[in-house]
Design a protein around this motif. Structure first.
Motif, PDB file in Angstrom:
ATOM      1  N   ILE A 175      -2.906  37.710  91.522  1.00  0.00           N
ATOM      2  CA  ILE A 175      -4.320  38.132  91.499  1.00  0.00           C
ATOM      3  C   ILE A 175      -4.914  38.034  92.910  1.00  0.00           C
ATOM      4  CG2 ILE A 175      -6.632  37.494  90.655  1.00  0.00           C
ATOM      5  CD1 ILE A 175      -5.243  36.564  88.049  1.00  0.00           C
ATOM      6  N   ALA A 176      -4.552  36.961  93.601  1.00  0.00           N
ATOM      7  CA  ALA A 176      -5.119  36.709  94.932  1.00  0.00           C
ATOM      8  C   ALA A 176      -4.727  37.801  95.919  1.00  0.00           C
ATOM      9  CB  ALA A 176      -4.665  35.341  95.445  1.00  0.00           C
ATOM     10  N   ALA A 177      -3.544  38.372  95.729  1.00  0.00           N
ATOM     11  CA  ALA A 177      -3.122  39.446  96.641  1.00  0.00           C
ATOM     12  C   ALA A 177      -4.153  40.582  96.597  1.00  0.00           C
ATOM     13  CB  ALA A 177      -1.742  39.942  96.238  1.00  0.00           C
ATOM     14  N   GLU A 178      -4.685  40.855  95.416  1.00  0.00           N
ATOM     15  CA  GLU A 178      -5.713  41.908  95.300  1.00  0.00           C
ATOM     16  C   GLU A 178      -7.084  41.422  95.769  1.00  0.00           C
ATOM     17  OE1 GLU A 178      -6.294  44.854  92.192  1.00  0.00           O
ATOM     18  OE2 GLU A 178      -4.330  44.248  91.402  1.00  0.00           O
ATOM     19  N   LEU A 179      -7.396  40.173  95.424  1.00  0.00           N
ATOM     20  CA  LEU A 179      -8.708  39.636  95.837  1.00  0.00           C
ATOM     21  C   LEU A 179      -8.837  39.627  97.360  1.00  0.00           C
ATOM     22  CD1 LEU A 179      -9.382  36.498  93.586  1.00  0.00           C
ATOM     23  CD2 LEU A 179     -10.390  38.776  93.388  1.00  0.00           C
ATOM     24  N   SER A 180      -7.706  39.457  98.038  1.00  0.00           N
ATOM     25  CA  SER A 180      -7.760  39.344  99.500  1.00  0.00           C
ATOM     26  C   SER A 180      -8.243  40.638 100.168  1.00  0.00           C
ATOM     27  CB  SER A 180      -6.402  38.918 100.058  1.00  0.00           C
ATOM     28  OG  SER A 180      -5.475  39.961  99.854  1.00  0.00           O
ATOM     29  N   GLU A 181      -8.266  41.729  99.398  1.00  0.00           N
ATOM     30  CA  GLU A 181      -8.745  43.014  99.934  1.00  0.00           C
ATOM     31  C   GLU A 181     -10.274  43.134  99.833  1.00  0.00           C
ATOM     32  OE1 GLU A 181      -6.365  45.683 100.717  1.00  0.00           O
ATOM     33  OE2 GLU A 181      -5.012  43.951 100.652  1.00  0.00           O
ATOM     34  N   ALA A 182     -10.882  42.247  99.060  1.00  0.00           N
ATOM     35  CA  ALA A 182     -12.322  42.390  98.797  1.00  0.00           C
ATOM     36  C   ALA A 182     -13.156  41.927  99.982  1.00  0.00           C
ATOM     37  CB  ALA A 182     -12.700  41.583  97.557  1.00  0.00           C
ATOM     38  N   ARG A 183     -14.342  42.500 100.090  1.00  0.00           N
ATOM     39  CA  ARG A 183     -15.264  42.039 101.134  1.00  0.00           C
ATOM     40  C   ARG A 183     -16.254  41.033 100.566  1.00  0.00           C
ATOM     41  NH1 ARG A 183     -19.138  45.824 104.541  1.00  0.00           N
ATOM     42  NH2 ARG A 183     -20.554  44.713 103.173  1.00  0.00           N
ATOM     43  N   ASP A 184     -16.617  41.232  99.308  1.00  0.00           N
ATOM     44  CA  ASP A 184     -17.555  40.330  98.632  1.00  0.00           C
ATOM     45  C   ASP A 184     -17.009  40.004  97.243  1.00  0.00           C
ATOM     46  OD1 ASP A 184     -19.943  40.866 100.545  1.00  0.00           O
ATOM     47  OD2 ASP A 184     -19.325  42.852  99.866  1.00  0.00           O
TER      48      ASP A 184
ATOM     49  N   LEU B 253     -28.044  36.874  86.560  1.00  0.00           N
ATOM     50  CA  LEU B 253     -27.453  38.146  86.966  1.00  0.00           C
ATOM     51  C   LEU B 253     -28.454  39.294  86.967  1.00  0.00           C
ATOM     52  CD1 LEU B 253     -24.555  39.039  87.647  1.00  0.00           C
ATOM     53  CD2 LEU B 253     -24.346  39.779  85.287  1.00  0.00           C
ATOM     54  N   LYS B 254     -29.166  39.414  85.853  1.00  0.00           N
ATOM     55  CA  LYS B 254     -30.059  40.574  85.728  1.00  0.00           C
ATOM     56  C   LYS B 254     -31.347  40.402  86.517  1.00  0.00           C
ATOM     57  CE  LYS B 254     -30.319  40.662  81.094  1.00  0.00           C
ATOM     58  NZ  LYS B 254     -29.588  39.545  80.480  1.00  0.00           N
ATOM     59  N   HIS B 255     -31.504  39.264  87.161  1.00  0.00           N
ATOM     60  CA  HIS B 255     -32.690  39.068  87.996  1.00  0.00           C
ATOM     61  C   HIS B 255     -32.425  39.450  89.456  1.00  0.00           C
ATOM     62  CE1 HIS B 255     -34.693  37.289  84.608  1.00  0.00           C
ATOM     63  NE2 HIS B 255     -33.624  36.558  84.398  1.00  0.00           N
ATOM     64  N   GLY B 256     -31.350  40.158  89.689  1.00  0.00           N
ATOM     65  CA  GLY B 256     -31.094  40.618  91.059  1.00  0.00           C
ATOM     66  C   GLY B 256     -29.648  40.944  91.373  1.00  0.00           C
ATOM     67  N   PRO B 257     -28.756  39.943  91.282  1.00  0.00           N
ATOM     68  CA  PRO B 257     -27.396  40.171  91.793  1.00  0.00           C
ATOM     69  C   PRO B 257     -26.635  41.302  91.100  1.00  0.00           C
ATOM     70  CG  PRO B 257     -27.609  37.975  90.801  1.00  0.00           C
ATOM     71  CD  PRO B 257     -28.980  38.527  90.909  1.00  0.00           C
ATOM     72  N   ILE B 258     -27.030  41.690  89.909  1.00  0.00           N
ATOM     73  CA  ILE B 258     -26.293  42.763  89.228  1.00  0.00           C
ATOM     74  C   ILE B 258     -26.349  44.063  90.042  1.00  0.00           C
ATOM     75  CG2 ILE B 258     -28.170  43.626  87.731  1.00  0.00           C
ATOM     76  CD1 ILE B 258     -25.851  43.595  85.487  1.00  0.00           C
ATOM     77  N   ALA B 259     -27.325  44.170  90.919  1.00  0.00           N
ATOM     78  CA  ALA B 259     -27.421  45.355  91.788  1.00  0.00           C
ATOM     79  C   ALA B 259     -26.216  45.450  92.729  1.00  0.00           C
ATOM     80  CB  ALA B 259     -28.723  45.305  92.596  1.00  0.00           C
ATOM     81  N   LEU B 260     -25.537  44.340  92.954  1.00  0.00           N
ATOM     82  CA  LEU B 260     -24.370  44.350  93.857  1.00  0.00           C
ATOM     83  C   LEU B 260     -23.110  44.870  93.177  1.00  0.00           C
ATOM     84  CD1 LEU B 260     -24.746  40.764  95.386  1.00  0.00           C
ATOM     85  CD2 LEU B 260     -25.264  42.929  96.524  1.00  0.00           C
TER      86      LEU B 260
END
Ligand code: M6R
Length: 364
Positions: free
Chosen positions: A212-221, A257-264
């Protein structure tokens, strides 16, 4: 010496079942019916409130402990990061116990917060890994976590040993205050004593985590979500990942989540949901579904029951052993640590000596 491990962090993660066993043997009597605290002990019947103060990972241990002290011992608890607490100069009401958590026992802000509470709190308690440290020496009662020397800058075994010591203290408080009968106390203590074996089992997820980490390592956030005592664990997972993989990670209480971060949320932002099948599970799952409905890529960390009920549509699932819900935060530290570790290894960063960080922060 790394005893054959590639990094001190890997060694310290793997050591957790052993060091926990030592901590449990230190605090729980042999027939698992009671708790032994070092003299002069603590009279929990006289406590009106507790103030828990620390930095970083030790602060997340305090956040978990707030759930425990409030839920099982019914003691009102305030938690704060030391750098804010010390300059806020909060008023202290009679019957307040101040508790400081620190691996090194030398963190400048935590020590300053402790000194602020001297003469104001009715007792100064510390939960430390280094018994001869300043924080231990300046406390009325110092509780060792017995994790052994921790070398990796990213704290791992100290966190699970801090949590274990705090869980034992909360159980002790609940029993002393008449909130928990002898049989329930004995049951929780027996569950605690089975933790090293369960943690050992949990370490078996490592191969899955590294793929799983091999894929996560591609993420920026990356976002971490949790509810109840899993909320601080979400923070711990995000902090660990930031520290050693340099990937931007944020933790939110699922309900926020629905108070802001879900926009990400979009398909490029993995969302890691920490949710054992407990009383809050359905609530967290409904937040998780909101993420998936917006194309989010969810990694669900749960137990077999939780996976059976809710893994439809998720990107990946990590299955943890079943555990007494009270102790789940200790167990779920393992996937948080392993995810950070393997993501960092995949990225090729310096796991034990991450850039810009020091093991002990002795200046503010
Ligand atoms: O020695 P302390 O426990 O007082 O240190 C507190 C933090 O500096 C520490 O937990 C830090 O956040 C770690 N690098 C986390 O992995």
């Amino acid at each position: 010496d790394k005893s054959g491990y590639k990094h001190f962090m890997a060694k310290e993660i793997a050591e957790q079942p052993t060091v926990l066993q030592g901590a449990l043997a230190h605090y729980i009597n042999a027939d698992a019916t009671g708790v032994a605290l070092p003299a002069p002990g603590l009279d929990f019947t006289k406590i009106e409130r507790m103030t828990l103060v620390a930095c970083g990972t030790a602060f997340y241990a305090c956040m978990v402990a707030k759930y425990w002290f409030e839920q099982i011992a019914r003691i009102p608890v305030e938690v704060d990061v030391a750098s804010e607490f010390r300059y806020r100069e909060p008023p202290v009401t009679p019957g307040t116990v101040a508790l400081f958590v620190s691996q090194s026992g030398e963190t400048a802000d935590t020590l300053a917060a402790l000194r602020y509470m001297q003469g104001k709190a009715s007792k100064i308690v510390s939960v430390v890994n280094v018994p001869e440290s300043s924080i231990a020496r300046e406390s009325d009662l110092a509780l060792p976590i017995l994790a052994g020397t921790e070398i990796g800058v990213a704290s791992t075994k100290a966190f699970t040993c801090q949590l274990t010591t705090l869980a034992i203290l909360a159980l002790n408080a609940a029993h002393a205050r008449g909130q928990m009968d002898d049989a329930t106390l004995a049951k929780h203590l027996a569950d605690l004593r089975s933790l090293p074996g369960i943690l050992n089992l949990a370490l078996g997820i490592e191969d899955k985590v590294s793929s799983i980490a091999a894929e996560l390592s591609e993420a920026r956030d990356i976002l971490f979500l949790g509810r109840g005592a899993m909320y601080p664990l979400a923070h711990e997972g995000a902090l660990k990942l930031k520290e050693i993989s340099y990937i931007h990670a944020e933790a939110y209480a699922s309900g926020e989540l629905k108070h802001g971060p879900i926009a990400l949320v979009d398909p490029h932002v993995p969302v890691i949901v920490m949710a054992p099948r407990d009383a809050l599970f359905d609530k967290t799952v409904s937040n998780m579904q909101e993420v998936m409905a917006r194309g989010g890529k969810v990694l669900l960390i749960t137990d077999q029951k939780g996976a059976t009920e809710a893994s439809e549509g998720v990107w990946n699932t990590i299955i943890m052993p079943e555990i007494d819900p009270l102790l789940a935060p200790i167990l779920y530290a393992v996937p948080a640590q392993l995810l950070a570790y393997h993501t960092a290894v995949a990225k090729g960063t310096d796991v034990d000596q991450p850039r810009n960080l020091a093991k002990s922060v002795t200046v503010e």
